[in-house]
Scaffold this active site. Structure first.
Site, PDB file in Angstrom:
ATOM      1  N   HIS A 167     -99.877   4.261 -58.159  1.00 55.07           N
ATOM      2  CA  HIS A 167    -100.357   3.053 -59.204  1.00 55.07           C
ATOM      3  C   HIS A 167    -101.676   2.751 -58.970  1.00 55.07           C
ATOM      4  CE1 HIS A 167     -95.760   2.357 -59.842  1.00 55.07           C
ATOM      5  NE2 HIS A 167     -96.503   3.208 -60.895  1.00 55.07           N
ATOM      6  N   ARG A 169    -103.853   0.362 -59.289  1.00 53.87           N
ATOM      7  CA  ARG A 169    -104.300  -0.921 -58.879  1.00 53.87           C
ATOM      8  C   ARG A 169    -103.855  -1.493 -57.602  1.00 53.87           C
ATOM      9  NH1 ARG A 169    -100.366  -4.341 -62.996  1.00 53.87           N
ATOM     10  NH2 ARG A 169     -98.392  -3.658 -62.057  1.00 53.87           N
ATOM     11  N   GLU A 170    -102.923  -0.637 -56.990  1.00 55.82           N
ATOM     12  CA  GLU A 170    -102.404  -0.851 -55.458  1.00 55.82           C
ATOM     13  C   GLU A 170    -103.501  -0.239 -54.500  1.00 55.82           C
ATOM     14  OE1 GLU A 170     -98.441   0.472 -55.956  1.00 55.82           O
ATOM     15  OE2 GLU A 170     -98.054  -0.699 -57.688  1.00 55.82           O
ATOM     16  N   ARG A 224    -102.589   0.256 -64.197  1.00 52.91           N
ATOM     17  CA  ARG A 224    -101.681   0.653 -63.248  1.00 52.91           C
ATOM     18  C   ARG A 224    -101.338   2.225 -63.448  1.00 52.91           C
ATOM     19  NH1 ARG A 224     -95.942  -0.722 -61.870  1.00 52.91           N
ATOM     20  NH2 ARG A 224     -94.485   0.617 -62.365  1.00 52.91           N
ATOM     21  N   ARG A 241     -92.907   7.152 -63.255  1.00 53.65           N
ATOM     22  CA  ARG A 241     -91.893   7.261 -64.092  1.00 53.65           C
ATOM     23  C   ARG A 241     -91.694   8.744 -64.889  1.00 53.65           C
ATOM     24  NH1 ARG A 241     -91.563   3.285 -61.751  1.00 53.65           N
ATOM     25  NH2 ARG A 241     -90.802   1.267 -62.424  1.00 53.65           N
ATOM     26  N   HIS A 293     -96.738   1.789 -51.570  1.00 54.04           N
ATOM     27  CA  HIS A 293     -97.080   0.961 -52.904  1.00 54.04           C
ATOM     28  C   HIS A 293     -97.290  -0.414 -52.395  1.00 54.04           C
ATOM     29  CE1 HIS A 293     -95.401   3.725 -56.357  1.00 54.04           C
ATOM     30  NE2 HIS A 293     -95.258   4.491 -55.183  1.00 54.04           N
ATOM     31  N   SER A 294     -97.559  -1.396 -53.375  1.00 53.25           N
ATOM     32  CA  SER A 294     -97.700  -2.674 -53.356  1.00 53.25           C
ATOM     33  C   SER A 294     -97.307  -3.287 -54.713  1.00 53.25           C
ATOM     34  CB  SER A 294     -98.943  -3.334 -52.676  1.00 53.25           C
ATOM     35  OG  SER A 294     -99.966  -3.344 -53.756  1.00 53.25           O
ATOM     36  N   TYR A 295     -96.541  -4.439 -54.645  1.00 55.11           N
ATOM     37  CA  TYR A 295     -96.266  -5.249 -53.306  1.00 55.11           C
ATOM     38  C   TYR A 295     -94.782  -5.672 -53.051  1.00 55.11           C
ATOM     39  CZ  TYR A 295     -96.146  -9.107 -56.849  1.00 55.11           C
ATOM     40  OH  TYR A 295     -95.812  -9.937 -57.701  1.00 55.11           O
ATOM     41  N   TYR A 345     -85.359  -2.741 -58.780  1.00 59.51           N
ATOM     42  CA  TYR A 345     -85.076  -2.608 -60.279  1.00 59.51           C
ATOM     43  C   TYR A 345     -85.013  -1.210 -60.475  1.00 59.51           C
ATOM     44  CZ  TYR A 345     -90.262  -2.411 -60.119  1.00 59.51           C
ATOM     45  OH  TYR A 345     -91.649  -2.020 -59.907  1.00 59.51           O
ATOM     46  N   GLU A 367     -93.094  -0.650 -50.016  1.00 61.54           N
ATOM     47  CA  GLU A 367     -93.945  -1.562 -50.790  1.00 61.54           C
ATOM     48  C   GLU A 367     -94.623  -2.633 -49.874  1.00 61.54           C
ATOM     49  OE1 GLU A 367     -94.409  -2.076 -54.001  1.00 61.54           O
ATOM     50  OE2 GLU A 367     -92.785  -0.880 -55.045  1.00 61.54           O
TER      51      GLU A 367
END
Length: 408
Positions: A167, A169-170, A224, A241, A293-295, A345, A367
């Site tokens: 992703h 932005r991480e 993202r 995904r 990943h974050s967060y 999730y 994360e």
């Protein structure tokens, strides 16, 4: 029209930095009234402890404990308009420091700088470090892996595979991957046991196009997805995904403009195809896959497409527990562990599920801690503590993996 330039630091955030401009925002102020300028200089907000101003020939530099909303109301009251020019002056200044070999934990680096660092390590440690150009992103950026060995030239060792930056932005994820690389290569003696029967393979940035896009301006910082057009109006798919294992079975959107758009079909994103092919390269040898990943302070294991748990959940939980307990013992930071679906999730089509399905017996999404005003952007001052803490957990998990899965 009269213009002023303002550096505004919103200290309702926790900003501690070696740079005096870390977290500052640059604003351009405009007014048609000279009296508005004087009113601004002598406004009550500038006289009390909530706002400190320094007027000079270039404009006004200010450090504000008040919120940006309060400041905006002040400007409106005295007849001054403004626009955001730079969302983080300290970050911009830091990025203007030229790369001269070797990376620090004092700033975030561009994708080209990261690739150059990998190449530099290969030149410095030619018997222990090997670079592979695994494939290109949609916009033509090389996705390079680094393989770290102990130099004994034995083949067919087990493999620990780490990636970051799926992703865009991480940013802290590639930073943590780079710190792991630097420790394994440049502090080899301390970790030689983890390299006896295991090679480590790291892909620091899975989504280089998106990563570079987030660095263009404050407006793109929270991007993202990838950068391949997904429709006539929208760009990008969520690469986490897009893997072809239970693709589109939950946790993704069918809207091309959504942040969780899973793509028009599985494996539509070239970056995902590159990572998939890499994972299959280590068939039978890959023992742990770790995607950063974050967060959230989480260590997540499969499945992400269903609340059901794998038959080997006890093994997954044991290794994850080793990491979370090591981090807590070292820093007091708590990590929650469990399956992706049950703890966080549903996320079908994710890389951790795919790697587990492809034969990695241990597969985690880690994360990392939140930071910054949007939680996805820890300031440069926070990089050092986060990546070092993360490395503590990775080392503990790696030791457990080496113990559980010895070279046959």
């Amino acid at each position: 029209m009269t213009y002023l330039w303002l550096l505004l630091s919103n200290l309702c955030l926790v900003l501690v930095s070696s740079s005096v401009y870390d977290g500052y925002k640059e604003l351009e102020l405009a007014t048609k009234s000279r009296s508005a300028v004087e009113n601004f200089r002598f406004a009550e907000l500038a006289r009390n402890d909530s706002f400190h101003g320094l007027y000079n020939k270039r404009g006004l530099g200010a450090s504000a404990r008040s919120t940006e909303e309060t400041f905006a109301k002040l400007l409106d009251t005295i007849g001054i308009s403004y626009r955001l020019v730079n969302g983080d002056v300290g970050l911009t200044l830091g990025r203007e420091i030229p790369y001269e070999g070797g990376l620090s934990t004092e700033r975030y680096y561009t994708h080209s700088e990261i690739n150059q660092y990998l190449e530099d390590l290969a030149k410095r440690f030619p018997t222990r470090v090997f670079i592979k150009a695994a494939g290109k992103s949609y916009e033509g950026r090389w996705m390079k892996t680094i393989t770290i060995t102990n130099g004994d030239q034995r083949t067919n060792k087990n493999v620990i595979f780490i990636d970051g930056g799926i992703h865009a932005r991480e940013w802290i994820a590639p930073a943590a991957a780079l710190y792991a690389i630097s420790e394994l290569v440049e502090n080899f003696v301390a970790y030689h046991e983890l390299l006896l029967d295991y090679d480590w393979v790291v892909l620091p940035v899975v989504n280089p196009d998106g990563y570079e896009y987030t660095q263009l301006s404050p407006d793109t910082r929270l991007w993202r997805k990838t950068r391949q057009p997904s429709s006539a109006e929208c760009i990008g798919s969520d690469p986490n995904r897009n893997f072809d294992f239970h693709w589109n079975e939950g946790g993704s959107s069918s809207d091309p403009c959504s942040d969780t758009y899973g793509g028009p079909q599985a494996l539509s994103e070239p970056e995902v195809v590159v990572l998939r092919d890499l994972l299959h390269t280590f068939s039978g040898r890959g023992k742990m896959y770790l995607t950063l990943h974050s967060y959230g302070n989480l260590i997540l294991y499969p499945w992400g497409w269903t609340p059901d748990l794998p038959e080997t959940v006890d093994d997954l939980h044991e290794v994850a527990t080793a990491g979370s307990e090591a981090i807590y013992a070292a820093t007091g930071t708590k990590y929650e562990i469990g399956s992706s679906t049950n703890v966080l999730y549903v996320a079908a089509g994710a890389s951790d599920d795919y790697a587990f399905h492809a034969g990695f017996p241990i597969s985690f999404t880690m994360e990392l801690p939140a930071g910054g005003p949007n939680d996805f952007d820890p300031p440069p001052s926070a990089i050092d503590s986060i990546v070092k803490e993360t490395w503590v957990g990775i080392v503990a998990m790696a030791h457990k993996v080496v113990e559980k899965y010895p070279l046959e």
